[in-house]
Design a protein around this motif. Structure first.
Motif, short mmCIF file in Angstrom:
data_model
loop_
_atom_site.label_atom_id
_atom_site.label_comp_id
_atom_site.label_asym_id
_atom_site.label_seq_id
_atom_site.Cartn_x
_atom_site.Cartn_y
_atom_site.Cartn_z
N GLU A 15 -142.36 -27.71 24.84
CA GLU A 15 -142.10 -26.38 24.16
C GLU A 15 -140.73 -26.62 23.39
O GLU A 15 -139.76 -26.93 24.17
CB GLU A 15 -142.23 -25.43 24.87
CG GLU A 15 -142.45 -24.01 24.32
CD GLU A 15 -141.47 -23.37 23.55
OE1 GLU A 15 -142.04 -22.91 22.32
OE2 GLU A 15 -140.29 -23.63 23.64
N ASP A 16 -140.89 -26.26 22.16
CA ASP A 16 -139.59 -26.57 21.40
C ASP A 16 -138.18 -25.91 21.89
O ASP A 16 -137.44 -26.43 22.09
CB ASP A 16 -140.04 -26.20 19.77
CG ASP A 16 -138.74 -26.38 18.70
OD1 ASP A 16 -139.08 -27.63 18.38
OD2 ASP A 16 -137.90 -25.66 18.75
N LYS A 47 -142.33 -35.36 19.88
CA LYS A 47 -142.68 -34.00 18.91
C LYS A 47 -142.78 -32.84 20.16
O LYS A 47 -143.32 -32.83 21.07
CB LYS A 47 -144.15 -34.24 18.35
CG LYS A 47 -144.29 -35.44 17.38
CD LYS A 47 -145.75 -35.59 16.97
CE LYS A 47 -145.89 -36.75 16.04
NZ LYS A 47 -147.22 -36.87 15.58
N THR A 48 -142.46 -31.75 19.51
CA THR A 48 -142.43 -30.60 20.27
C THR A 48 -143.47 -29.59 19.63
O THR A 48 -143.95 -29.73 18.72
CB THR A 48 -141.16 -29.71 20.36
OG1 THR A 48 -140.85 -29.58 18.95
CG2 THR A 48 -139.72 -30.76 20.66
N ILE A 50 -144.38 -25.45 19.36
CA ILE A 50 -143.84 -23.88 19.34
C ILE A 50 -144.84 -23.16 20.13
O ILE A 50 -146.17 -22.85 19.51
CB ILE A 50 -143.25 -23.47 18.05
CG1 ILE A 50 -142.16 -24.27 17.52
CG2 ILE A 50 -143.08 -21.83 18.28
CD1 ILE A 50 -141.74 -23.96 16.19
N GLY A 64 -143.74 -28.10 16.44
CA GLY A 64 -142.36 -27.79 16.36
C GLY A 64 -141.49 -28.85 15.65
O GLY A 64 -142.09 -29.14 14.62
N HIS A 65 -140.57 -29.50 16.31
CA HIS A 65 -139.61 -30.25 15.50
C HIS A 65 -139.64 -31.76 16.17
O HIS A 65 -140.40 -31.90 17.29
CB HIS A 65 -138.18 -29.77 15.79
CG HIS A 65 -137.81 -28.67 15.10
ND1 HIS A 65 -138.00 -27.42 15.76
CD2 HIS A 65 -137.20 -28.15 14.03
CE1 HIS A 65 -137.44 -26.45 14.99
NE2 HIS A 65 -137.27 -26.84 13.92
N PHE A 67 -137.71 -34.13 18.23
CA PHE A 67 -136.47 -33.92 19.08
C PHE A 67 -135.93 -35.42 19.40
O PHE A 67 -136.75 -36.17 20.06
CB PHE A 67 -136.55 -33.17 20.10
CG PHE A 67 -135.81 -33.13 21.23
CD1 PHE A 67 -134.57 -32.13 21.14
CD2 PHE A 67 -135.56 -33.94 22.29
CE1 PHE A 67 -133.35 -32.11 21.78
CE2 PHE A 67 -134.45 -33.63 23.40
CZ PHE A 67 -133.25 -32.71 22.79
#
Length: 193
Positions: A15-16, A47-48, A50, A64-65, A67
């Motif tokens: 989870e982001d 990779k995240t 959301i 998500g982003h 990271f």
């Protein structure tokens, strides 16, 4: 307060917020945080995802982003760290299949070091067999796993957290203020206004 060295365990589709926020918050108060993922080295990314609560029967999931990891799990040694943070999301479901991940968690617990897990991070704790007799919160869908592993599942509002000895757990990212505050207390960190 003393600077602590903390391992943050994350992975692809963690989870982001549950990766980014504890990483940044713990750095903000002066601790050293090594974000690691098995099979990836410092400088590589995960990779995240959301996760959000939008009125459906379960959470929704969106990209998500990227990271960036700043340390390598395969080179990390528990003896070099003061505490462990486990991000939630989808990563724990596959990370718990890695025997080195489980051994690492067991070493942190055996050494009496603080362990913070949020959301599905409890899946790693249960797979490692370290929740017996402990009060543990997690995303509600993980409650059967906590109970099956001998833990006492603590049903909390999404913005709450629970501490039992060195374990600090919470159901989801809305709990960050409570989860991080309780974790810092277990770490012995003091935040001054």
């Amino acid at each position: 307060m003393g600077i602590k060295k903390i391992m943050l365990l994350t992975g692809d589709f963690a989870e982001d917020y549950e990766t980014m926020v504890p990483f940044q918050a713990l750095l903000m108060v002066g601790h050293t945080v090594h974000a690691v993922c098995p099979g990836k080295k410092a400088g590589e990314k995960v990779k995240t995802a959301i996760h959000d609560f939008e009125g459906d029967q379960t959470y929704t999931e969106k990209p998500g982003h990227q990271f960036a990891l700043n340390a390598s799990f395969d080179e990390a040694r528990v003896a070099d760290y003061d505490a462990l943070v486990i991000a939630g999301g989808r990563a724990p479901e596959y990370l718990r299949l890695n025997s080195r991940v489980l051994e690492t968690v067991q070493e942190f617990v055996a050494a009496g070091k603080p362990v913070a897990a949020i959301c599905h991070g409890a899946q790693i704790l249960t797979a490692a067999g370290v929740v017996q007799g402990k009060r543990i919160s997690a995303y509600p869908a993980c409650a059967p796993e906590v109970r099956a592993a001998g833990g006492e599942y603590v049903a909390l509002e999404m913005d709450q957290a629970v501490t039992d000895g060195n374990f600090v757990t919470a159901p989801a990212w809305p709990a960050h203020p409570q989860w991080m505050a309780q974790f810092l207390k277990v770490l012995g960190s003091e935040i001054k206004p």
